[in-house]
Design a protein around this motif. Structure first.
Motif, short mmCIF file in Angstrom:
data_model
loop_
_atom_site.label_atom_id
_atom_site.label_comp_id
_atom_site.label_asym_id
_atom_site.label_seq_id
_atom_site.Cartn_x
_atom_site.Cartn_y
_atom_site.Cartn_z
N UNK A 49 1.09 -6.74 -12.16
CA UNK A 49 0.80 -6.99 -10.76
C UNK A 49 -0.44 -7.81 -10.51
N UNK A 50 -1.27 -8.02 -11.53
CA UNK A 50 -2.52 -8.74 -11.34
C UNK A 50 -3.05 -9.22 -12.68
N UNK A 62 -8.35 1.15 -0.41
CA UNK A 62 -6.90 1.29 -0.54
C UNK A 62 -6.21 0.02 -0.05
N UNK A 63 -6.16 -1.02 -0.88
CA UNK A 63 -5.49 -2.26 -0.49
C UNK A 63 -3.97 -2.08 -0.50
N UNK A 64 -3.28 -3.02 0.09
CA UNK A 64 -1.81 -3.00 0.01
C UNK A 64 -1.39 -3.10 -1.44
N UNK A 65 -0.48 -2.24 -1.89
CA UNK A 65 -0.11 -2.26 -3.31
C UNK A 65 0.81 -3.43 -3.66
N UNK A 99 -5.12 6.34 2.03
CA UNK A 99 -5.96 5.61 2.96
C UNK A 99 -6.77 6.49 3.87
N UNK A 100 -6.26 7.69 4.18
CA UNK A 100 -7.01 8.63 5.01
C UNK A 100 -8.25 9.14 4.29
N UNK A 129 -7.43 -4.50 -7.25
CA UNK A 129 -6.04 -4.41 -6.79
C UNK A 129 -5.42 -3.06 -7.11
N UNK A 130 -4.37 -2.74 -6.37
CA UNK A 130 -3.61 -1.51 -6.57
C UNK A 130 -2.18 -1.90 -6.90
#
Length: 331
Positions: free
Chosen positions: A111-112, A289-292, A282-283, A259-260
């Motif tokens: 993913x990264x 907590x970035x967009x995965x 995210x709470x 990144x996540x």
């Protein structure tokens, strides 16, 4: 200047194995696919055969020597290859060392290309990792069906069977999960009460379930996502998301940034589970907590690892080249 070598990268999973031949520039030259390559679930001989089969397919379209091989496998499987595997690689033209890496890192790097961040995998099992400087700095869960894997495929399948059993004998609410599960197990509704005080259908469910290996319960996980309006199914999905969020928070809290990456069928194909996990995390850590990034397997990451571990700088351009050329090979 980096010598233009070719590297073999293998993503050896429990149900399938993928291999890719990649150049130093990130161009994928060959791709191969075979059965499960995880020694824990398949046994070493069968897993080695699967790895070699996928590797041979990947190498069959490109001649010339291969610098080395990198194999990404589940953490519990990390071990030096047997003589059979080493000899097989030599026969295929692999000249140098064989490196074994974690499947967690392979999913992360699918993913990264960055070296710091977080990954959460929820397939048959569930595990989260914090990656720092390209290495596993912390891992949570991945403890197997008996001790953990909370929220993953086995866990979901077990909850389906438990919910249906409870519905059949009145301990729990009725659920639309019942009929699909009975069909999966080829159980016919026999509502007559037998000499032991149970209906025939419940006794069949008990018999059929206990004949399965525990890990086989994961085959029932998709039933949860095929019944989105059923309160029991919704509750199971929500509890799975809560468990996966706790697993991710165990490695993320106090270590924000990067990144996540999400991998595994429960997150990639499981409808709202990925979104629910992200909301719950995210709470607690909204700034971290970035967009995965959703990835289907770890083969891109295995190629990234093969290059990184041999001194090749993998930047955005090389990473993009790996992903694009591999997608073309896979069709």
């Amino acid at each position: 200047m980096v010598t233009m070598n070719k590297y073999l990268a293998v993503d050896a999973g429990g149900t399938s194995t993928r291999a890719v031949l990649v150049s130093s520039s990130g161009a994928c030259l060959g791709y191969g696919f075979s059965g499960g390559g995880n020694p824990v679930s398949r046994g070493f001989e069968a897993s080695a055969a699967a790895v070699l089969e996928a590797a041979e397919k990947a190498l069959s379209v490109a001649g010339g020597p291969v610098h080395s091989a990198t194999i990404a496998q589940a953490g519990a499987s990390l071990q030096l290859p047997s003589r059979m595997l080493l000899e097989g690689f030599r026969r295929l033209g692999v000249m140098n060392d064989t490196v074994t890496e974690s499947d967690l890192l392979a999913v992360f790097y699918s993913g990264t290309y960055q070296n710091d961040g977080h990954a959460l995998i929820a397939g048959t099992g569930a595990v989260a990792a914090r990656v720092q400087a390209g290495r596993l700095a912390a891992v949570a869960d991945g403890a197997g069906w008996l001790l953990g894997d909370s929220g993953a495929g086995f866990w979901l399948g077990r909850e389906v069977v438990r919910a249906v059993a409870a519905a059949l004998d009145g301990r729990g609410p009725r659920t639309t999960l019942t009929e699909p599960l009975l069909a999966e197990l080829d159980i016919h509704r026999d509502t007559a009460v037998g000499s032991y005080g149970r209906t025939g259908v419940l006794q069949q469910l008990i018999n059929e379930t206990y004949e399965l290996a525990p890990i086989e319960l994961s085959r029932f996980a998709p039933l949860v996502f095929d019944a989105p309006g059923d309160p029991v199914a919704v509750d199971i999905a929500n509890r799975a998301a809560a468990a996966l969020a706790r697993t991710l928070l165990a490695v993320m809290e106090g270590h924000p940034g990067g990144p996540l990456v999400f991998g595994g069928s429960v997150l990639v194909k499981g409808g709202t589970v990925a979104g629910a996990v992200l909301k719950k995390v995210g709470l607690r850590v909204p700034a971290a907590c970035p967009a995965p990034v959703l990835v289907h397997d770890g083969v891109v990451g295995a190629a990234v690892l093969a290059l990184k571990r041999h001194g090749v700088e993998v930047d955005a351009g090389v990473f993009g080249r790996i992903a694009t050329s591999l997608a073309a090979l896979r069709g």
